[in-house]
Design a protein around this motif. Structure first.
Motif, PDB file in Angstrom:
ATOM      1  N   GLY A  82     -42.130   2.143  -7.812  1.00  0.00           N
ATOM      2  CA  GLY A  82     -41.590   3.324  -8.471  1.00  0.00           C
ATOM      3  C   GLY A  82     -41.784   3.180  -9.968  1.00  0.00           C
ATOM      4  N   GLY A  83     -41.571   4.281 -10.705  1.00  0.00           N
ATOM      5  CA  GLY A  83     -41.568   4.199 -12.158  1.00  0.00           C
ATOM      6  C   GLY A  83     -42.817   4.634 -12.869  1.00  0.00           C
ATOM      7  N   GLY A  84     -43.830   5.115 -12.147  1.00  0.00           N
ATOM      8  CA  GLY A  84     -45.095   5.461 -12.782  1.00  0.00           C
ATOM      9  C   GLY A  84     -45.029   6.682 -13.680  1.00  0.00           C
ATOM     10  N   TYR A  85     -44.053   7.581 -13.433  1.00  0.00           N
ATOM     11  CA  TYR A  85     -43.927   8.779 -14.264  1.00  0.00           C
ATOM     12  C   TYR A  85     -43.119   8.431 -15.513  1.00  0.00           C
ATOM     13  CZ  TYR A  85     -44.955  11.752 -10.081  1.00  0.00           C
ATOM     14  OH  TYR A  85     -45.497  12.366  -8.981  1.00  0.00           O
ATOM     15  N   ALA A  86     -43.635   7.551 -16.326  1.00  0.00           N
ATOM     16  CA  ALA A  86     -42.905   7.083 -17.505  1.00  0.00           C
ATOM     17  C   ALA A  86     -43.882   6.524 -18.524  1.00  0.00           C
ATOM     18  CB  ALA A  86     -41.884   6.011 -17.103  1.00  0.00           C
ATOM     19  N   GLU A  87     -43.421   6.419 -19.757  1.00  0.00           N
ATOM     20  CA  GLU A  87     -44.273   5.895 -20.828  1.00  0.00           C
ATOM     21  C   GLU A  87     -44.445   4.388 -20.730  1.00  0.00           C
ATOM     22  OE1 GLU A  87     -43.518   9.135 -24.371  1.00  0.00           O
ATOM     23  OE2 GLU A  87     -42.033   7.526 -24.099  1.00  0.00           O
ATOM     24  N   LEU A  88     -43.477   3.710 -20.132  1.00  0.00           N
ATOM     25  CA  LEU A  88     -43.534   2.267 -19.929  1.00  0.00           C
ATOM     26  C   LEU A  88     -43.086   1.952 -18.510  1.00  0.00           C
ATOM     27  CD1 LEU A  88     -41.750   1.098 -23.216  1.00  0.00           C
ATOM     28  CD2 LEU A  88     -44.183   0.796 -22.733  1.00  0.00           C
ATOM     29  N   VAL A  89     -43.675   0.912 -17.909  1.00  0.00           N
ATOM     30  CA  VAL A  89     -43.241   0.497 -16.576  1.00  0.00           C
ATOM     31  C   VAL A  89     -43.393  -1.010 -16.448  1.00  0.00           C
ATOM     32  CG1 VAL A  89     -45.522   0.933 -15.551  1.00  0.00           C
ATOM     33  CG2 VAL A  89     -43.494   0.884 -14.085  1.00  0.00           C
ATOM     34  N   ALA A  90     -42.394  -1.660 -15.871  1.00  0.00           N
ATOM     35  CA  ALA A  90     -42.454  -3.095 -15.598  1.00  0.00           C
ATOM     36  C   ALA A  90     -42.916  -3.299 -14.166  1.00  0.00           C
ATOM     37  CB  ALA A  90     -41.082  -3.734 -15.814  1.00  0.00           C
ATOM     38  N   VAL A  91     -43.856  -4.226 -13.965  1.00  0.00           N
ATOM     39  CA  VAL A  91     -44.422  -4.441 -12.634  1.00  0.00           C
ATOM     40  C   VAL A  91     -44.778  -5.911 -12.467  1.00  0.00           C
ATOM     41  CG1 VAL A  91     -46.744  -3.840 -13.460  1.00  0.00           C
ATOM     42  CG2 VAL A  91     -46.235  -3.707 -11.019  1.00  0.00           C
ATOM     43  N   ALA A  92     -44.675  -6.397 -11.238  1.00  0.00           N
ATOM     44  CA  ALA A  92     -45.075  -7.770 -10.951  1.00  0.00           C
ATOM     45  C   ALA A  92     -46.547  -7.963 -11.312  1.00  0.00           C
ATOM     46  CB  ALA A  92     -44.852  -8.088  -9.480  1.00  0.00           C
ATOM     47  N   GLU A  93     -46.839  -9.034 -12.035  1.00  0.00           N
ATOM     48  CA  GLU A  93     -48.226  -9.280 -12.451  1.00  0.00           C
ATOM     49  C   GLU A  93     -49.150  -9.377 -11.247  1.00  0.00           C
ATOM     50  OE1 GLU A  93     -50.662 -12.116 -15.599  1.00  0.00           O
ATOM     51  OE2 GLU A  93     -48.627 -12.662 -14.971  1.00  0.00           O
ATOM     52  N   GLU A  94     -48.631  -9.888 -10.112  1.00  0.00           N
ATOM     53  CA  GLU A  94     -49.449 -10.029  -8.906  1.00  0.00           C
ATOM     54  C   GLU A  94     -49.795  -8.688  -8.259  1.00  0.00           C
ATOM     55  OE1 GLU A  94     -48.862 -14.118  -6.660  1.00  0.00           O
ATOM     56  OE2 GLU A  94     -46.965 -13.013  -6.773  1.00  0.00           O
ATOM     57  N   HIS A  95     -49.139  -7.624  -8.707  1.00  0.00           N
ATOM     58  CA  HIS A  95     -49.426  -6.293  -8.165  1.00  0.00           C
ATOM     59  C   HIS A  95     -50.317  -5.483  -9.109  1.00  0.00           C
ATOM     60  CE1 HIS A  95     -45.412  -6.581  -5.724  1.00  0.00           C
ATOM     61  NE2 HIS A  95     -46.334  -7.446  -5.312  1.00  0.00           N
ATOM     62  N   HIS A 252     -42.950  -8.333  -1.652  1.00  0.00           N
ATOM     63  CA  HIS A 252     -43.741  -8.736  -2.819  1.00  0.00           C
ATOM     64  C   HIS A 252     -45.015  -9.459  -2.424  1.00  0.00           C
ATOM     65  CE1 HIS A 252     -44.442 -10.434  -6.909  1.00  0.00           C
ATOM     66  NE2 HIS A 252     -44.941 -11.426  -6.197  1.00  0.00           N
ATOM     67  N   ASP A 253     -44.901 -10.476  -1.568  1.00  0.00           N
ATOM     68  CA  ASP A 253     -46.060 -11.297  -1.226  1.00  0.00           C
ATOM     69  C   ASP A 253     -47.108 -10.502  -0.452  1.00  0.00           C
ATOM     70  OD1 ASP A 253     -44.816 -13.387  -2.475  1.00  0.00           O
ATOM     71  OD2 ASP A 253     -44.179 -14.400  -0.634  1.00  0.00           O
ATOM     72  N   GLU A 254     -46.650  -9.608   0.423  1.00  0.00           N
ATOM     73  CA  GLU A 254     -47.595  -8.809   1.197  1.00  0.00           C
ATOM     74  C   GLU A 254     -48.366  -7.855   0.287  1.00  0.00           C
ATOM     75  OE1 GLU A 254     -47.684  -6.328   5.408  1.00  0.00           O
ATOM     76  OE2 GLU A 254     -45.769  -6.882   4.505  1.00  0.00           O
ATOM     77  N   LYS A 255     -47.666  -7.229  -0.661  1.00  0.00           N
ATOM     78  CA  LYS A 255     -48.349  -6.357  -1.615  1.00  0.00           C
ATOM     79  C   LYS A 255     -49.336  -7.146  -2.473  1.00  0.00           C
ATOM     80  CE  LYS A 255     -44.884  -2.706  -2.188  1.00  0.00           C
ATOM     81  NZ  LYS A 255     -43.980  -2.050  -3.165  1.00  0.00           N
ATOM     82  N   ALA A 256     -48.936  -8.347  -2.874  1.00  0.00           N
ATOM     83  CA  ALA A 256     -49.826  -9.169  -3.686  1.00  0.00           C
ATOM     84  C   ALA A 256     -51.096  -9.518  -2.917  1.00  0.00           C
ATOM     85  CB  ALA A 256     -49.103 -10.445  -4.130  1.00  0.00           C
TER      86      ALA A 256
END
Length: 310
Positions: A82-95, A252-256
């Motif tokens: 979630g969070g893509g409709y924003a000026e900034l977004v925090a995301v796992a580096e592995e994703h 998390h691991d599956e998405k990575a």
């Protein structure tokens, strides 16, 4: 920063471009300054109150983004909870994923969600097989058509007739107008080895009928409902199988692992030009409501992008 918020569930007009606190990246996360995001059907469901973000994810809609690392300035794109409709977004580096060579930063926003969805559901064993893609004009559909063709499949797709010319340009070998034709009858004896389905319940029985022996139905959407009867004798008689997945809820691991597979196996197809992002239109993020109307009415072919600075 500014982001699209959903003060209450409802129609597109509830989407509000508002000032909100900046996200704070946690351990193993990067902070991305958004260049563009893309609209997915899941965003519409979230707006309607039917598809909440997974625990720990941003409350704002948006499942994919492209931009720059706020610390290093490096260009990248990412798969989000979630969070893509924003000026900034925090995301796992592995994703996160590198920007494929030859693409602009904005174009790359059209790829993470569809590439990860298609790769994780179809894999790479497609040569000589028949792939049926429902909803060929969608972001998923336009990507899946190109992916199947690139890997040697015969690709059949369903879509409104007005979209057929564009889908044939993308490589579809056959297009079926689902408003006038029954796709099972249209396939005839040429059954599908794989079906990528966004409809769900309404198509279940006919999808099984359309499968070849040892075929597989991959259900990735529920636009046609969630409950249906199934004659298991037909499924068993064909030695067929059904998989049903969502990407957002995976761990998390599956998405990575999926992201690594996309980087290693799908990005080379993009960089070679075998797969190109299909972008229907670009809109300012403040006009997210209009973007939702377009996608809800299925007026688009490919992705609708949103850019904060437009």
């Amino acid at each position: 920063m500014r982001a699209i918020t959903i003060p209450e569930p409802g129609g597109p007009d509830v989407l509000t471009w508002a000032e909100v606190p900046d996200p704070v990246p946690g351990p193993g996360e990067v902070l991305i300054r958004t260049a563009a995001s893309a609209v997915n059907r899941a965003d519409l469901l979230q707006r309607q109150g039917h598809y909440n973000p997974p625990p720990g994810a941003s409350p704002y809609p948006g499942l994919e983004v492209s931009g720059t690392d706020s610390v290093t300035g490096s260009p990248l794109c990412a798969l989000l909870g979630g969070g893509g409709y924003a000026e900034l977004v925090a995301v796992a580096e592995e994703h996160t994923l590198p920007i494929p060579a030859g693409l602009s930063l904005e174009e790359a926003a059209a790829l993470p969600e569809v590439a990860c969805t298609v790769w994780s559901n179809l894999g790479h064993d497609l040569r000589g097989r028949t792939l049926l893609v429902h909803g060929g004009g969608s972001g998923i559909g336009t990507f899946a058509i190109q992916f199947g063709v690139a890997l040697g499949a015969t690709v059949v797709t369903t879509a409104r007739k007005a979209k057929h010319g564009r889908l044939r340009e993308l490589g579809a070998h056959r297009t079926i107008d689902y408003t006038e034709e029954d796709f099972v009858e249209a396939l005839g004896k040429n059954k599908a080895d794989l079906i990528l389905d966004i409809i769900g319940a309404r198509y279940l029985a006919r999808n099984i009928e359309a499968l070849a022996a040892n075929g597989r139905l991959a259900i990735i959407g529920l636009q046609g409902g969630v409950k249906a009867d199934l004659d298991l004798r037909v499924l068993m008689g064909k030695r067929a199988s059904i998989s049903a997945t969502t990407l957002r809820a995976r761990g998390h691991d599956e998405k990575a692992a999926i992201a690594r597979g996309v980087r290693d196996h799908v990005w080379p197809l993009v960089e070679s030009g075998a797969i190109k992002p299909v972008i229907d239109r670009r809109l300012p993020m403040s006009q997210a409501a209009e973007a939702h109307r377009v996608v809800e009415a299925s007026e688009h072919v490919g992705k609708v992008l949103l850019a904060p600075a437009s």
